[in-house]
Motif scaffolding. Structure first.
Motif, PDB file in Angstrom:
ATOM      1  N   GLN A 168      -5.985   1.332   9.041  1.00  0.00           N
ATOM      2  CA  GLN A 168      -5.620   1.074   7.650  1.00  0.00           C
ATOM      3  C   GLN A 168      -6.771   0.418   6.890  1.00  0.00           C
ATOM      4  O   GLN A 168      -7.041   0.744   5.743  1.00  0.00           O
ATOM      5  CB  GLN A 168      -4.378   0.192   7.581  1.00  0.00           C
ATOM      6  N   LEU A 175      -3.598   0.453  14.479  1.00  0.00           N
ATOM      7  CA  LEU A 175      -3.135   0.653  13.118  1.00  0.00           C
ATOM      8  C   LEU A 175      -3.845  -0.244  12.100  1.00  0.00           C
ATOM      9  O   LEU A 175      -4.322   0.254  11.072  1.00  0.00           O
ATOM     10  CB  LEU A 175      -1.621   0.446  13.049  1.00  0.00           C
ATOM     11  N   LEU A 207      -0.119   4.087   4.776  1.00  0.00           N
ATOM     12  CA  LEU A 207       0.274   4.844   5.960  1.00  0.00           C
ATOM     13  C   LEU A 207       1.112   6.054   5.551  1.00  0.00           C
ATOM     14  O   LEU A 207       0.865   7.181   5.986  1.00  0.00           O
ATOM     15  CB  LEU A 207       1.069   3.921   6.890  1.00  0.00           C
TER      16      LEU A 207
END
Length: 298
Positions: free
Chosen positions: A17, A13, A110
Motif C-alpha cells: 500500500q 500489505l 486496496l
C-alpha cells in the motif's frame, strides 16, 4: 508468496500500500522512477523495490522526503510514514489513530486495485452498492454534527468508488451474499430503503455482479459468526500468476483486520462458498429485493 530474488524480502500489505501510494503520487508529480531516484540520491532499482512493496529497509525520514518531492499533503504524508513503520507480518490489525491517522483510509487504495471481490454483509449494504441517499443517512448517524457540505463530500467520494464496478472498461467482478437482515434494517426511512433495494435488484442484472440473499430460514450455515468480510483478488499477470496476493478485509469498530496468509484466505473463501450455497439463487434473490422494496412503500 512472492519475494524479491535479490533480497528474499516478502511483500506485505502495508508495504504494498505504501508503494502504491508513492507510485501514484510520483506519477502525478510527472516524475519518472529515474528522476525521483536521482533526487533521493538512490539507484532506480531501490525506488522500484519500494514501489513494488519489496524494500528490505524502509526509513521514515526517506518517506517524508519523497512526500516533500512529490508534494504529498501533510496528513497523507503522516499516514504513509505510519505504513512504513508497520511490522512485516501477514496478519495486520490497523487500529484507528495508531501511528496512522484515523482519517487515512487504507482500504480504499486496496479496493481500487481489486479485480474481484467476494463480500458477505450481515448488517449494511456494501459500500460499492449503496445509493447516495443510503450513504447520506449513514453519515448523518456516524457524524451528526458535521456540516451538510462535509456529508455531501463523503457521499460524492462513495459514489466515485462505485466506478470500480460500473465503468465500461474492465469493471471489477463482485460476488455478494447479503443476509436478509440487511433488507429489514431501516437506514434513513422507508423511502430510502425502497430505493436502495430497487437499486440492488437493478445492480444484480449486471454481468459482473452476483448478488444472493441469505434468508433468515437458512439459519447459521457456518455454525459460527464470521462478521462481515471481503476477500479481494487483484488479477493475474501475463504468466497467469497473481499480481498481488489476495487479502481478507474485516472492518471493525475501532480498527480494521487485514489477513493475507494463504490459510486464512482459504478459510474465508470456504466460508463465502458455504454462505453462497445456503443463500437463495440469483432470480429468487432479485425477486425478494423487489418484494421487500414494495413493502416499504405500501
Amino acid at each position: 508468496m512472492r519475494t524479491t530474488e535479490a533480497t528474499g524480502v516478502s511483500s506485505t500489505l502495508p508495504r504494498r500500500q505504501l508503494g502504491r501510494y508513492l507510485r501514484d503520487w510520483r506519477t502525478k508529480a510527472g516524475l519518472t522512477i529515474a528522476e525521483a531516484a536521482r533526487r533521493m540520491e538512490w539507484g532506480a532499482s531501490t525506488l522500484q523495490r519500494l514501489e513494488k512493496g519489496h524494500a528490505d529497509r524502509i526509513r521514515t525520514i526517506d518517506i517524508h522526503e519523497l512526500c516533500r518531492i512529490y508534494g504529498i499533503p501533510g496528513e497523507l504524508a503522516d499516514g504513509l510514514a505510519g505504513l512504513a513503520q508497520q511490522a512485516a507480518v501477514k496478519s495486520w490489525w490497523h487500529a484507528y489513530g495508531d501511528l496512522i491517522p484515523e482519517n487515512f483510509d487504507i482500504y480504499l487504495g486496496l479496493e481500487a486495485s481489486a479485480r474481484r471481490l467476494r463480500i458477505y454483509q450481515s448488517e449494511l449494504v456494501p459500500g460499492l452498492l449503496q445509493t447516495a441517499e443510503y450513504v447520506r443517512a449513514l453519515n448523518s448517524l456516524v457524524q451528526p454534527h458535521d456540516s451538510t457540505d462535509e456529508i455531501e463530500r463523503r457521499v460524492a467520494l462513495r459514489m466515485q468508488r462505485q466506478a470500480l464496478i460500473t465503468r465500461d472498461h474492465a469493471p471489477a467482478e463482485i460476488e455478494v451474499v447479503l443476509h436478509e437482515s440487511v433488507l429489514r434494517s431501516v437506514v434513513g426511512d422507508a423511502k430510502v430503503m425502497a430505493a436502495q433495494l430497487r437499486s440492488l435488484a437493478e445492480a444484480s442484472t449486471r454481468s459482473n455482479v452476483v448478488l444472493r440473499i441469505l434468508p433468515f430460514s437458512a439459519g447459521v450455515p457456518l455454525g459460527v459468526s464470521t462478521g462481515p468480510f471481503t476477500v479481494l483478488e487483484f488479477g493475474t499477470d501475463g504468466k497467469g500468476q497473481p499480481v498481488e496476493p489476495p487479502v481478507v478485509y474485516a472492518e471493525g469498530f475501532t480498527g480494521d483486520l487485514y489477513l493475507e496468509r494463504r490459510a486464512d484466505v482459504r478459510r474465508y473463501d470456504r466460508a463465502h462458498d458455504c454462505l453462497q450455497r445456503h443463500a437463495l439463487d440469483i432470480p429468487p434473490s432479485t425477486h425478494l429485493l423487489r418484494q421487500v422494496a414494495k413493502e416499504y412503500v405500501a
